[in-house]
Design a protein around this motif. Structure first.
Motif, PDB file in Angstrom:
ATOM      1  N   LEU A 245      45.576  32.796  52.708  1.00  0.00           N
ATOM      2  CA  LEU A 245      45.194  33.666  51.626  1.00  0.00           C
ATOM      3  C   LEU A 245      45.947  34.902  51.216  1.00  0.00           C
ATOM      4  N   GLU A 246      46.312  35.706  52.138  1.00  0.00           N
ATOM      5  CA  GLU A 246      46.753  36.845  51.915  1.00  0.00           C
ATOM      6  C   GLU A 246      48.329  36.728  51.651  1.00  0.00           C
TER       7      GLU A 246
ATOM      8  N   GLU B 101      37.136  38.047  47.117  1.00  0.00           N
ATOM      9  CA  GLU B 101      38.138  37.886  45.983  1.00  0.00           C
ATOM     10  C   GLU B 101      39.212  37.128  46.431  1.00  0.00           C
ATOM     11  N   LEU B 102      39.613  37.050  47.648  1.00  0.00           N
ATOM     12  CA  LEU B 102      40.835  36.186  48.110  1.00  0.00           C
ATOM     13  C   LEU B 102      40.255  34.691  48.121  1.00  0.00           C
ATOM     14  N   ILE B 103      38.999  34.698  48.481  1.00  0.00           N
ATOM     15  CA  ILE B 103      38.359  33.096  48.348  1.00  0.00           C
ATOM     16  C   ILE B 103      38.249  32.665  47.033  1.00  0.00           C
TER      17      ILE B 103
ATOM     18  N   GLY C 107      41.916  32.562  45.439  1.00  0.00           N
ATOM     19  CA  GLY C 107      42.829  32.064  46.229  1.00  0.00           C
ATOM     20  C   GLY C 107      43.310  30.639  46.108  1.00  0.00           C
ATOM     21  N   GLN C 108      44.643  30.279  46.035  1.00  0.00           N
ATOM     22  CA  GLN C 108      44.990  29.004  45.934  1.00  0.00           C
ATOM     23  C   GLN C 108      44.462  27.884  47.095  1.00  0.00           C
TER      24      GLN C 108
ATOM     25  N   GLY D 223      46.281  38.625  47.830  1.00  0.00           N
ATOM     26  CA  GLY D 223      46.516  37.073  47.892  1.00  0.00           C
ATOM     27  C   GLY D 223      47.764  36.586  47.921  1.00  0.00           C
ATOM     28  N   ALA D 224      48.124  35.760  48.697  1.00  0.00           N
ATOM     29  CA  ALA D 224      49.299  35.058  48.987  1.00  0.00           C
ATOM     30  C   ALA D 224      50.008  34.564  47.779  1.00  0.00           C
ATOM     31  N   LYS D 225      48.992  34.216  46.726  1.00  0.00           N
ATOM     32  CA  LYS D 225      49.707  34.039  45.230  1.00  0.00           C
ATOM     33  C   LYS D 225      49.097  34.920  44.109  1.00  0.00           C
ATOM     34  N   PHE D 226      48.502  36.143  44.619  1.00  0.00           N
ATOM     35  CA  PHE D 226      48.035  37.093  43.468  1.00  0.00           C
ATOM     36  C   PHE D 226      49.105  37.633  42.764  1.00  0.00           C
ATOM     37  N   TYR D 227      48.955  37.871  41.447  1.00  0.00           N
ATOM     38  CA  TYR D 227      49.953  38.748  40.648  1.00  0.00           C
ATOM     39  C   TYR D 227      49.698  40.196  41.192  1.00  0.00           C
TER      40      TYR D 227
END
Length: 639
Positions: A174-175, A211-213, A216-217, A329-333
């Motif tokens: 997730l990161e 927040e990651l959960i 997250g995607q 997150g791995a796909k956070f803006y």
């Protein structure tokens, strides 16, 4: 696990503490003999660290060449001592040995454990006993693929109960900056949700993990159900609610107002709050449609002089603190407080101006319609663009749904104009393919340039980052935040810098970022520095407009492109603008995206009317961005 062993530790060739570590290593190097009997594993691992340091060509300034050569020969003998000790580890002594390894050396212990194939002599049953210990370094073990393969079943069982598991899973799946952990195949992704749920019900939750959960995607490797996502969202809200009285916040705010005043715009700061005031008389005397649109550019400053949106998130505005401690997150803006402040300001400006225009019987959507259907034909003889404005009586849900759809439509029309030189309405109506924002072409060739090499990123960091090691000298101390500021305000020479800084400065000289004269004085190359600064501050530079028409800057850019330091793109939006639009409109690129387009088209919008109005204001901002970029295209193309 031994808590304390003050031994030599090699953290890498560029670590600032290497000199101190070498000072601790020197007496060990001088006293070493092959006859010594080693019983403490920490002493063995210390030899391993000293060997790594010396073999990385590290040396104290006081060491002679003869000493350096001697120490090289000495550490070559270390390997036989290390190689003699580790093969003696087996089932009978493993638990005892691993229990006394210092925290300082646990990563090195597992490196050597794998290097000498010790796992071949440790049975799964014994390893399982170790994994049940409260001092088990589970994360360190999972960095080694061979250990995960050998002890997969035992590690899977440990992961089902360990307090480390959620941190490990979020780090892997997730990161954004993923750790190099290997998850045993015996630990199935179908088990992850129960682990996450158990974590949320505990008292040791961390808001960043929640927040990651929540944002997250979901993937095949780490599925996140909507129910789990909702539980994480509620747990996050509850976490902060429970700590209102115990947490001190350093907030910031913005107020925007229209009032009678001499200046068109006034800006004041009161503590951490910014107050922006605009002259209401000027606004009331300038209600023509062209000025209304220009106000977003010149008055509200939502764009710079090269029509790049100033609302986007850029890397240079994200602080070191935010990069290290905010959820990534791995796909956070990627965004920080700078972006949040700009977002708040532009939302307040747009909302206030929208209501102001409405009070003067002007619908902002009708201004948009005028741009496409009247302004473009009259100003550029460009025909075929069309837009339908929402009905004045429409609800915010209807307005959001309509505006999001119309935005798609005008972008597809622009794409058709670029590709075909005209808009064929009948052909347009047959089009049903998905609109990919980043693929919309430009009328202008070689429009934008972006950093494309490690070297140019290092140059920008060295000159303009407040974390650069080059902004300090004994003469100026910490007077300047950046190396560029130092060179711009002081006359400095190479000799003013420490030896470890001089290597970096010489590299910048070789890269033609600076010049070093015969007397050692250092000066910036102004043209290249200008380009680098523009790239650093905006993540993109515009090479189709002045000042790049000037020969000196044009030459610098051409050299950087030829060297592979810059790559060129020709799209309607810059890449930062593309990312910003994707973050706002959908979740194609960012799992924490606002998804404004999809949630109104698919009727998953919030029921709160205030939230609906906020979404509508955001969509108005985005349409302003679309219109400003299209206008810049036609102004440049037909100039």
């Amino acid at each position: 696990m031994k808590e304390r062993y003050d031994g030599v530790k090699f953290y890498g060739k560029n670590d600032l503490g290497n000199a101190w570590q070498l000072e601790k290593a020197e007496p060990i190097l001088n006293a070493f003999t092959l006859d010594k009997q080693y019983t403490d594993i920490n002493e063995i691992i210390e030899l391993y660290n000293i060997r790594n340091a010396i073999n990385s060509d590290l040396a104290l300034k006081s060491w002679t060449q003869e000493q350096c050569k001697k120490y090289k020969e000495t550490v070559d003998m270390f390997l036989s001592v290390i190689g003699k000790f580790f093969p003696q580890i087996n089932d009978s002594n493993f638990i005892e040995i691993v229990s006394i390894v210092s925290v300082l050396y646990m990563d090195d212990f597992w490196d050597l454990f794998v290097q000498f194939n010790v796992f071949d002599r440790i049975s799964p049953n014994i390893f399982e006993i170790y994994l049940q210990s409260p001092n088990t370094t589970l994360s360190k073990i999972l960095e080694h693929k061979k250990l995960v393969y050998r002890y997969g079943a035992q590690l899977a069982e440990a992961l089902r109960t360990s307090d480390e598991t959620v941190r490990i899973l979020t780090s892997v799946y997730l990161e954004r900056s993923k750790s190099h952990y290997f998850i045993p195949k015996e630990f199935s992704p179908t088990e992850f949700e129960s682990v996450f749920l158990k974590y949320m019900e505990s008292e040791r939750v961390h808001p960043n993990v929640l927040e990651l959960i929540y944002k997250g995607q979901s993937t095949k490797e780490c599925p996140i159900s909507n129910k789990l996502r909702l539980k994480a969202k509620r747990a996050l809200k509850q976490f902060w609610s429970n700590r209102k009285e115990t947490i001190t916040t350093t907030g910031y705010g913005i107020s925007v107002s229209f009032a009678k005043q001499e200046k068109t715009k006034e800006e004041k700061r009161d503590g951490s709050t910014w107050h922006l005031t605009y002259d209401i008389d000027w606004l009331e005397n300038n209600l023509d449609y062209p000025t209304i649109l220009n106000n977003f550019l010149y008055l509200f400053e939502m764009f710079d002089i090269w029509f790049r949106s100033s609302l986007v998130s850029v890397q240079s505005e994200i602080s070191v603190f935010e990069m290290n401690f905010m959820p990534r997150g791995a796909k956070f803006y990627p965004k920080g407080m700078g972006f949040n402040m700009k977002n708040m300001t532009s939302a307040a400006q747009t909302a206030l101006y929208y209501d102001f225009l409405k009070s003067h019987n002007i619908d902002l959507e009708e201004v948009f319609k005028w741009f496409f259907e009247t302004y473009l034909p009259e100003e550029f003889d460009v025909h075929g663009f069309s837009m339908v404005a929402s009905a004045p009586s429409a609800t915010y849900v209807e307005k959001c749904r309509s505006l999001a759809s119309e935005m798609d439509g005008v972008l597809k029309q622009f794409r058709m104009f670029v590709e075909d030189g005209k808009i064929d309405r009948e052909l347009f109506e047959m089009s049903s393919e998905h609109m990919i924002i980043g693929n919309i072409p430009s009328l202008i060739p070689n429009k934008y340039a972006y950093p494309s090499s490690k070297e140019i990123n290092n140059e920008m960091w060295a000159l303009f980052s407040d974390q650069s090691v080059l902004s300090y000298t004994e003469k100026t101390n910490s007077k300047y935040d950046t190396f560029c500021q130092l060179l711009s305000h002081e006359k400095v020479c190479l000799s003013d810098f420490a030896e470890w800084q001089q290597n970096y400065i010489q590299w910048l000289n070789e890269r033609d970022v600076i010049s070093i004269s015969v007397d050692g004085s250092i000066e910036l190359h102004p043209d290249k520095a200008w380009v680098l600064q523009d790239l650093y501050q905006n993540d993109v530079t515009c090479i189709y407009t002045p000042p790049f028409s000037f020969e000196a800057l044009s030459s610098v850019v051409e050299e950087m492109i030829s060297a592979g330091d810059l790559r060129v793109g020709s799209t309607l939006f810059t890449e930062p603008e593309r990312d910003y639009l994707n973050y706002m409109l959908n979740k194609s690129e960012f799992s924490d995206g606002l998804d404004l387009r999809n949630k109104y088209i698919h009727s998953t919008y919030p029921q709160d009317e205030e939230e609906q109005k906020k979404d509508y204001i955001t969509l108005l901002k985005l349409m302003i961005l679309v219109i400003t970029k299209i206008n810049d295209e036609f102004c440049t193309f037909y100039s």
